[in-house]
Write a protein that holds these residues in place. Sequence first.
Motif, PDB file in Angstrom:
ATOM      1  N   SER A 102       7.107  -2.851 -24.734  1.00 37.13           N
ATOM      2  CA  SER A 102       7.365  -2.469 -23.347  1.00 37.13           C
ATOM      3  C   SER A 102       8.511  -1.464 -23.325  1.00 37.13           C
ATOM      4  N   ARG A 103       8.739  -0.894 -22.150  1.00 37.91           N
ATOM      5  CA  ARG A 103       9.894  -0.027 -21.927  1.00 37.91           C
ATOM      6  C   ARG A 103      10.679  -0.609 -20.745  1.00 37.91           C
ATOM      7  N   GLN A 104      11.934  -0.928 -20.995  1.00 39.20           N
ATOM      8  CA  GLN A 104      12.746  -1.586 -19.981  1.00 39.20           C
ATOM      9  C   GLN A 104      14.125  -0.958 -19.907  1.00 39.20           C
ATOM     10  N   ASP A 152      12.728   0.432 -25.660  1.00 39.04           N
ATOM     11  CA  ASP A 152      11.438   1.121 -25.619  1.00 39.04           C
ATOM     12  C   ASP A 152      10.789   0.912 -26.978  1.00 39.04           C
ATOM     13  N   PRO A 189       5.506  -3.413 -11.369  1.00 37.99           N
ATOM     14  CA  PRO A 189       5.951  -2.251 -12.153  1.00 37.99           C
ATOM     15  C   PRO A 189       7.080  -1.499 -11.456  1.00 37.99           C
ATOM     16  N   ASN A 190       8.047  -1.053 -12.259  1.00 37.51           N
ATOM     17  CA  ASN A 190       9.131  -0.181 -11.803  1.00 37.51           C
ATOM     18  C   ASN A 190       9.990  -0.800 -10.692  1.00 37.51           C
ATOM     19  N   ILE A 245       9.531  -0.470 -16.967  1.00 39.03           N
ATOM     20  CA  ILE A 245       9.030   0.859 -16.602  1.00 39.03           C
ATOM     21  C   ILE A 245       7.554   0.981 -16.984  1.00 39.03           C
ATOM     22  N   VAL A 246       6.777   1.404 -16.026  1.00 41.79           N
ATOM     23  CA  VAL A 246       5.355   1.684 -16.275  1.00 41.79           C
ATOM     24  C   VAL A 246       5.066   3.081 -15.733  1.00 41.79           C
ATOM     25  N   ASP A 263       4.657   1.775 -22.638  1.00 42.94           N
ATOM     26  CA  ASP A 263       4.689   1.228 -21.279  1.00 42.94           C
ATOM     27  C   ASP A 263       3.640   0.136 -21.105  1.00 42.94           C
TER      28      ASP A 263
END
Length: 240
Positions: free
Chosen positions: A227-229, A76, A182-183, A102-103, A109
């Motif tokens: 980003s967040r993954q 993140d 997304p997601n 992750i969005v 995000d």
Amino acid sequence: MNTDKNSVTTSATTRILLLFLTLFVSGLYGQTDHFRVKGKLLYSDDFDSGLENWVVETPASPGSRVEVLRNKLVIDVSDGATVWFRKKLSGNILIEYRRKVIVAKGGNDRLSDLNQFWMASDPRNPDLFTRTGVFSEYDALSLYYFGMGGNYNSTTRFRKYTGDGERKLLTDLDNEEKLLKPNREYHIKISVYNGTTKVFVNDREFVSYTDPEPLREGYFGFRTVKSRQEIDRFKVYQLK
């Protein structure tokens, strides 16, 4: 009765069905027999030991974190990050894992940059882990790179870094089905087998490259920027 004729017709029908089944299975596995023949499990990490098996390279930032939460690696970050697996890999191998961008409402995000390096080495330094996570710092490495949904989810690209600053673009995909959602959880598989490297996303072949000067050993790393993954179920197998 036309017994002989019926027998011939049945035999021909059977051959056609067998041919169709063979083609279907070949397409399902990306027309590569070696891909589906897993040998010995070399490494497995469900992140129940935290980051013990990983080296994190990312610029210091109050809005960034790389950590393990609920047995998943969470990247993140507001800038770039590379998370290297500590073990050097060599020979014919298969790398696989699950990964999600992750969005939601997080500050970092962004639907972009499901990226990775493999067979990475530094021609000028036996210690690979010397960088801060800035993308340009990796230009001088020797490696393969696959970036899905780069440039704000507008490109999916495969490159070979040659170790002298050149980043050869070998595959460039921009059709919507090869970009990120997304997601959504993606099952990524990367094979290296007798000079050919392949990338599969949810069992669909995205990349196949037979290298005239193949990279036969090096390190694997997850890569992203802003980003967040979430990543889990990391495994490395020998390929028969």
